[in-house]
Design a protein around this motif. Structure first.
Motif, mmCIF file in Angstrom:
data_model
loop_
_atom_site.group_PDB
_atom_site.id
_atom_site.type_symbol
_atom_site.label_atom_id
_atom_site.label_comp_id
_atom_site.label_asym_id
_atom_site.label_seq_id
_atom_site.Cartn_x
_atom_site.Cartn_y
_atom_site.Cartn_z
ATOM 1 N N SER A 185 0.815 -1.219 0.000
ATOM 2 C CA SER A 185 0.000 0.000 0.000
ATOM 3 C C SER A 185 0.849 1.270 0.000
ATOM 4 C CB SER A 185 -0.878 -0.014 1.255
ATOM 5 O OG SER A 185 -0.037 -0.177 2.372
ATOM 6 N N GLN A 186 2.157 1.145 -0.165
ATOM 7 C CA GLN A 186 3.045 2.302 0.039
ATOM 8 C C GLN A 186 3.369 3.110 -1.231
ATOM 9 O OE1 GLN A 186 4.797 3.341 3.012
ATOM 10 N NE2 GLN A 186 3.365 2.083 4.125
ATOM 11 N N ASN A 187 2.875 2.667 -2.394
ATOM 12 C CA ASN A 187 3.138 3.380 -3.662
ATOM 13 C C ASN A 187 4.623 3.642 -3.921
ATOM 14 O OD1 ASN A 187 0.462 3.623 -4.590
ATOM 15 N ND2 ASN A 187 0.115 5.233 -3.060
ATOM 16 N N VAL A 188 5.436 2.625 -3.712
ATOM 17 C CA VAL A 188 6.870 2.783 -3.962
ATOM 18 C C VAL A 188 7.154 2.628 -5.455
ATOM 19 C CG1 VAL A 188 7.482 1.912 -1.678
ATOM 20 C CG2 VAL A 188 7.421 0.330 -3.600
ATOM 21 N N LYS A 189 8.329 3.116 -5.887
ATOM 22 C CA LYS A 189 8.706 3.003 -7.303
ATOM 23 C C LYS A 189 9.208 1.581 -7.602
ATOM 24 C CE LYS A 189 11.805 5.203 -10.656
ATOM 25 N NZ LYS A 189 12.925 6.158 -10.743
ATOM 26 N N HIS A 190 10.171 1.119 -6.789
ATOM 27 C CA HIS A 190 10.661 -0.253 -6.889
ATOM 28 C C HIS A 190 10.629 -0.847 -5.493
ATOM 29 C CE1 HIS A 190 12.434 0.408 -10.871
ATOM 30 N NE2 HIS A 190 12.984 1.517 -10.404
ATOM 31 N N PHE A 191 10.305 -2.149 -5.420
ATOM 32 C CA PHE A 191 10.356 -2.844 -4.140
ATOM 33 C C PHE A 191 11.141 -4.136 -4.341
ATOM 34 C CE2 PHE A 191 8.629 -5.915 -1.051
ATOM 35 C CZ PHE A 191 9.026 -5.261 0.101
ATOM 36 N N LYS A 192 12.295 -4.250 -3.697
ATOM 37 C CA LYS A 192 13.163 -5.424 -3.883
ATOM 38 C C LYS A 192 13.489 -6.037 -2.528
ATOM 39 C CE LYS A 192 13.552 -4.710 -8.280
ATOM 40 N NZ LYS A 192 12.976 -5.589 -9.282
ATOM 41 N N ILE A 193 13.769 -7.342 -2.579
ATOM 42 C CA ILE A 193 14.119 -8.079 -1.367
ATOM 43 C C ILE A 193 15.521 -8.664 -1.532
ATOM 44 C CG2 ILE A 193 13.576 -10.093 0.063
ATOM 45 C CD1 ILE A 193 11.302 -8.233 0.312
ATOM 46 N N ALA A 194 16.383 -8.387 -0.557
ATOM 47 C CA ALA A 194 17.724 -8.973 -0.550
ATOM 48 C C ALA A 194 17.914 -9.714 0.768
ATOM 49 C CB ALA A 194 18.778 -7.870 -0.678
ATOM 50 N N THR A 195 18.452 -10.914 0.697
ATOM 51 C CA THR A 195 18.704 -11.669 1.933
ATOM 52 C C THR A 195 20.092 -12.288 1.900
ATOM 53 O OG1 THR A 195 17.868 -13.385 3.425
ATOM 54 C CG2 THR A 195 17.627 -13.854 1.086
ATOM 55 N N LEU A 196 20.760 -12.234 3.032
ATOM 56 C CA LEU A 196 22.097 -12.827 3.098
ATOM 57 C C LEU A 196 22.014 -14.347 3.007
ATOM 58 C CD1 LEU A 196 25.126 -12.700 3.526
ATOM 59 C CD2 LEU A 196 24.721 -12.491 5.988
ATOM 60 N N PHE A 197 21.096 -14.956 3.789
ATOM 61 C CA PHE A 197 20.951 -16.417 3.767
ATOM 62 C C PHE A 197 19.558 -16.794 3.284
ATOM 63 C CE2 PHE A 197 23.886 -15.590 7.397
ATOM 64 C CZ PHE A 197 25.031 -16.065 6.772
#
Ligand SMILES: O=P(O)(O)OC[C@H]1O[C@H](OP(=O)(O)OP(=O)(O)O)[C@H](O)[C@@H]1O
Ligand SMILES: Nc1nc2[nH]cnc2c(=O)[nH]1
Length: 177
Positions: free
Chosen positions: A118-130
């Motif tokens: 619901s935040q109207n972001v331009k890009h939303f990405k997920i990064a995880t170490l493990f």
């Protein structure tokens, strides 16, 4: 071998291997967003070490903020993800990159996706170490993965067993009984 509470853990991933994985994630994200000022969101508690090391290596303009979610108790996921500290910032039009220490069942990731929808972001990405591919139960995309690991409980580098072990600079795996 180390002992935390009632359990024993064996060395699994060295500080050097962790640093190498973080460097790789930094360079991928710098390349992908070279013309943006991303806002990195750390998911507390576990992500504090990966966020700190990641940001020290990230050489382009960026911002950082944190939210606090928790689902794990002891060595098991509780299935219910609680939001303990929320977002207090307007993210409209921003490039948001969540930095996680670990993605296991994917319950926390699902909650994060709901939260940011619901935040109207331009890009939303997920990064995880493990990332534990054999434990992951969701049909959701993970954009950047540092190290894929087997479905065994780990501690160190921010990750705890009932509060202990977060300060270890390397990662340990639960010893087979
Ligand atoms: O994919 P999942 O099965 O949801 O597991 C991943 C989550 O588990 C850990 O947090 P935890 O709930 O242990 O809280 P903490 O960061 O405060 O230790 C970790 O930091 C992730 O946020
Ligand atoms: N400490 C710890 N927390 C987790 N949260 C999800 N998976 C794990 C894990 O393997 N270790």
């Amino acid at each position: 071998m180390i002992q935390l509470h009632d359990k024993q853990f064996v060395p699994f991933i060295s500080a050097k291997e962790i640093n190498f994985a973080i460097e790789k994630m930094v360079s991928q994200i710098e390349d992908d967003f070279f013309d943006e000022t991303p806002i990195f969101i750390g998911v507390l508690n576990g992500s504090f070490m990966v966020v700190s090391d990641f940001l020290k290596l990230y050489k382009k303009p960026c911002e950082v903020s944190f939210i606090k979610l928790a689902s794990y108790e002891g060595t098991e996921s509780t299935e219910s993800v609680k939001q303990l500290i929320g977002l207090n910032q307007d993210l409209t039009g921003r490039t948001v990159i969540v930095l996680e220490d670990i993605i296991d069942t994917g319950n926390t990731l699902e909650e994060l996706k709901k939260l940011f929808k619901s935040q109207n972001v331009k890009h939303f990405k997920i990064a995880t170490l493990f990332f534990k591919p054999d434990a992951f139960k969701k049909d959701l995309k993970i954009d950047y993965v540092g190290i894929r690991i087997p479905n065994k409980f780990i501690v160190g580098f921010g990750l705890d067993y009932d509060g202990l072990g977060r300060n270890l600079p390397e990662v340990y795996q639960l010893k087979e009984e």
